[in-house]
Design an enzyme around this catalytic site. Structure first.
Site, PDB file in Angstrom:
ATOM      1  N   GLY A 171      35.029  13.946   3.974  1.00 27.77           N
ATOM      2  CA  GLY A 171      35.945  13.219   4.837  1.00 27.77           C
ATOM      3  C   GLY A 171      37.301  13.889   4.970  1.00 27.77           C
ATOM      4  O   GLY A 171      37.855  13.983   6.071  1.00 27.77           O
ATOM      5  N   SER A 172      37.826  14.376   3.865  1.00 28.13           N
ATOM      6  CA  SER A 172      39.156  15.001   3.918  1.00 28.13           C
ATOM      7  C   SER A 172      39.139  16.231   4.817  1.00 28.13           C
ATOM      8  O   SER A 172      40.049  16.430   5.628  1.00 28.13           O
ATOM      9  CB  SER A 172      39.619  15.399   2.511  1.00 28.13           C
ATOM     10  OG  SER A 172      39.698  14.261   1.692  1.00 28.13           O
ATOM     11  N   ASN A 213      40.255   1.673   3.982  1.00 30.96           N
ATOM     12  CA  ASN A 213      39.590   1.810   2.696  1.00 30.96           C
ATOM     13  C   ASN A 213      40.139   0.878   1.627  1.00 30.96           C
ATOM     14  O   ASN A 213      39.485   0.642   0.616  1.00 30.96           O
ATOM     15  CB  ASN A 213      39.668   3.259   2.206  1.00 30.96           C
ATOM     16  CG  ASN A 213      41.050   3.843   2.320  1.00 30.96           C
ATOM     17  OD1 ASN A 213      41.649   3.852   3.399  1.00 30.96           O
ATOM     18  ND2 ASN A 213      41.594   4.308   1.215  1.00 30.96           N
ATOM     19  N   SER A 230      31.816  10.842   5.657  1.00 32.13           N
ATOM     20  CA  SER A 230      31.612  11.506   4.373  1.00 32.13           C
ATOM     21  C   SER A 230      30.377  10.949   3.676  1.00 32.13           C
ATOM     22  O   SER A 230      30.239   9.734   3.524  1.00 32.13           O
ATOM     23  CB  SER A 230      32.856  11.284   3.503  1.00 32.13           C
ATOM     24  OG  SER A 230      32.647  11.856   2.236  1.00 32.13           O
ATOM     25  N   THR A 273      27.800  29.720   4.489  1.00 35.65           N
ATOM     26  CA  THR A 273      26.391  29.380   4.337  1.00 35.65           C
ATOM     27  C   THR A 273      26.254  27.871   4.211  1.00 35.65           C
ATOM     28  O   THR A 273      26.970  27.236   3.440  1.00 35.65           O
ATOM     29  CB  THR A 273      25.821  30.072   3.077  1.00 35.65           C
ATOM     30  OG1 THR A 273      25.998  31.472   3.256  1.00 35.65           O
ATOM     31  CG2 THR A 273      24.347  29.749   2.877  1.00 35.65           C
ATOM     32  N   CYS A 319      43.035   7.676  -4.829  1.00 27.50           N
ATOM     33  CA  CYS A 319      43.966   8.804  -4.805  1.00 27.50           C
ATOM     34  C   CYS A 319      45.356   8.372  -5.243  1.00 27.50           C
ATOM     35  O   CYS A 319      46.139   9.165  -5.725  1.00 27.50           O
ATOM     36  CB  CYS A 319      44.053   9.390  -3.409  1.00 27.50           C
ATOM     37  SG  CYS A 319      42.600   9.105  -2.447  1.00 27.50           S
TER      38      CYS A 319
HETATM   39  C1  LIG Z   1      37.151   8.553   0.937  1.00 28.23           C
HETATM   40  C2  LIG Z   1      37.885   8.614   2.219  1.00 28.23           C
HETATM   41  C3  LIG Z   1      38.284   9.842   2.768  1.00 28.23           C
HETATM   42  C4  LIG Z   1      38.057  11.149   2.050  1.00 28.23           C
HETATM   43  O1  LIG Z   1      36.720  11.504   1.994  1.00 28.23           O
HETATM   44  P1  LIG Z   1      36.237  12.623   0.955  1.00 28.23           P
HETATM   45  O2  LIG Z   1      34.827  12.877   1.315  1.00 28.23           O
HETATM   46  O3  LIG Z   1      36.397  12.039  -0.395  1.00 28.23           O
HETATM   47  O4  LIG Z   1      37.106  13.818   1.170  1.00 28.23           O
HETATM   48  C5  LIG Z   1      38.931   9.828   3.973  1.00 28.23           C
HETATM   49  N1  LIG Z   1      39.189   8.686   4.641  1.00 28.23           N
HETATM   50  C6  LIG Z   1      38.816   7.486   4.151  1.00 28.23           C
HETATM   51  C7  LIG Z   1      39.102   6.246   4.931  1.00 28.23           C
HETATM   52  C8  LIG Z   1      38.165   7.403   2.925  1.00 28.23           C
HETATM   53  O5  LIG Z   1      37.814   6.213   2.444  1.00 28.23           O
END
Ligand SMILES: *Cc1c(COP(=O)(O)O)cnc(C)c1O
Length: 396
Positions: free
Chosen positions: A72-73, A152, A200, A238, A326
């Site tokens: 996600g990041s 989140n 993610s 890859t 975080c």
């Molecule tokens: C967990 C989360 C992310 C980050 O995803 P990762 O796969 O951990 O990098 C980004 N946005 C939201 C809303 C999330 O809950």
């Protein structure tokens, strides 16, 4: 085994056994590099396309609009930075909200240092942005609107379709961080006017370290990682074949089970919320009651310190969170809770519990009973609570 009730599914989820099973052969048997010529390895190219197809199908997208990333990041960073660069000639203004994940907020700060201007929309006390405020914020030089699908921490689901509509009426790109929404809420990129969407794997019972970015065909966006020709030359390296197989299987599973799974989660969620509201005084439900992720319970308790609440819950085998993973560990209250207008001292007494399909009513009872007991103990130790109760008594 020690008792463990895992209520931190917004931080990460258990990888589903069927997902692990699907992945395993891609470590040990089908380990070839998909870019190689010989059939043994090249077959993995088809496998990757199959996973892309599955995800695209769920979103109503085209196969070639799905790009695999490391999570996600990365997807959030890519969407923002690359779109900002690609559209810089048109303008350097971006609109987002105050309650985004740090993957969005810190990327916006990075862009601000590079000459971009960012408008951070406020949210109301339930966590919704104001559509009129959004409309008013759009300017000639606005190139991108990035508003998360679902939050989140407090679980609020934004009116994504209307946001997309407003963006497109003004010829502005719309990106949404769909990390919490994917697998929990039906998403259709066309109906919702979404140009880019981040997701993610590990947030929907897939593996960690794999995600995707949906990029609508025609959106100009530069490569994120330079190197080989993977991901249509936009994200070199890859392919994480086991991860891609895993996220494909997890997405398929999430779509297949969504209705039943989220109905069950909603039921336990609402049961928990109603018990807490009835049985624990001086609490406040954070987020909206209905436009809310099916698995999210978030409360603030007055005269309670969130971190020590978490530690005491941990001793009873309950895994929960005070803010986002975080930010916990730092003493600043969550930016989301401050944005919905909570004073610092109330934000500090907050607890997020995010359920899974495995969370039962019995679990909910155990947790609420534990909460009642712990909060009572904490309040009895609080001089503020003592004063407050004295004042309440003298008033009545
Ligand atoms: C967990 C989360 C992310 C980050 O995803 P990762 O796969 O951990 O990098 C980004 N946005 C939201 C809303 C999330 O809950």
């Amino acid at each position: 085994m020690e008792k463990r009730i895992y209520l931190d599914n917004a931080a990460t989820t258990k990888t589903a056994p069927e997902v692990v099973e699907a992945m395993l052969p891609y470590f040990t048997e089908h380990y070839g590099n998909p870019s190689s010529i010989y059939g043994f390895a090249a077959a993995n190219k088809e496998v990757i396309t199959g996973c892309r197809e599955k995800i695209a199908g769920i979103l109503g997208a085209k196969t070639e609009e799905i790009y695999f990333t490391a999570g996600g990041s990365e997807s959030d960073n890519w969407a923002l930075v690359a779109a900002a660069e690609a559209y810089a000639a048109k303008g350097k203004h971006i609109i987002t909200s105050r309650i985004e994940h740090h993957a969005i907020l810190h990327t916006c700060e990075y862009l601000e240092k590079r000459g971009y201007e960012v408008t951070y929309l406020d949210v109301d006390e339930a966590g919704f942005i104001d559509l009129e405020q959004l409309r008013a914020a759009i300017r000639e030089d606005t190139i991108l609107i990035s508003i998360m699908f679902a939050n989140n921490e407090i679980g609020t689901i934004q009116p994504v379709e209307q946001i997309g509509q407003i963006a497109h009426e003004h010829g502005v790109l719309f990106h949404t961080d769909g990390v919490q929404a994917f697998g929990q809420v039906p998403i259709c990129v066309d109906e919702m006017h979404i140009d880019m969407l981040s997701a993610s794997g590990h947030k929907f019972n897939g593996p960690k370290g794999i995600g995707f970015l949906y990029i609508r065909k025609g959106v100009k966006i530069r490569s994120f990682i330079h190197g080989g020709a993977q991901e249509r030359k936009r994200r070199a390296g890859t392919e994480n074949v086991p991860g891609i197989v895993g996220i494909g299987a997890a997405a398929e599973r999430a779509a297949r089970t969504m209705e039943e799974r989220t109905a069950r989660e909603r039921e336990v969620r609402d049961y928990m919320i109603s018990r807490i509201e009835k049985e624990i005084p001086y609490c406040r439900l954070n987020g909206d009651r209905t436009m809310r992720l099916p698995n999210n319970v978030n409360f603030s308790f007055r005269f309670v310190e969130g971190e020590s609440l978490l530690i005491r819950l941990d001793r009873k085998g309950i895994c929960a969170s005070s803010g986002s993973a975080c930010t916990s560990g730092s003493l600043d209250p969550s930016h989301v809770l401050l944005a919905i207008g909570l004073p610092h001292e109330i934000a500090h007494g907050s607890l997020r519990m995010t359920l899974s399909e495995e969370t039962t009513k019995e679990d909910a009872d155990y947790v609420v009973d534990a909460l009642k007991e712990i909060i009572q103990i904490q309040r009895e130790m609080s001089p503020l609570y003592e004063d407050f109760i004295k004042k309440e008594k003298s008033r009545s």
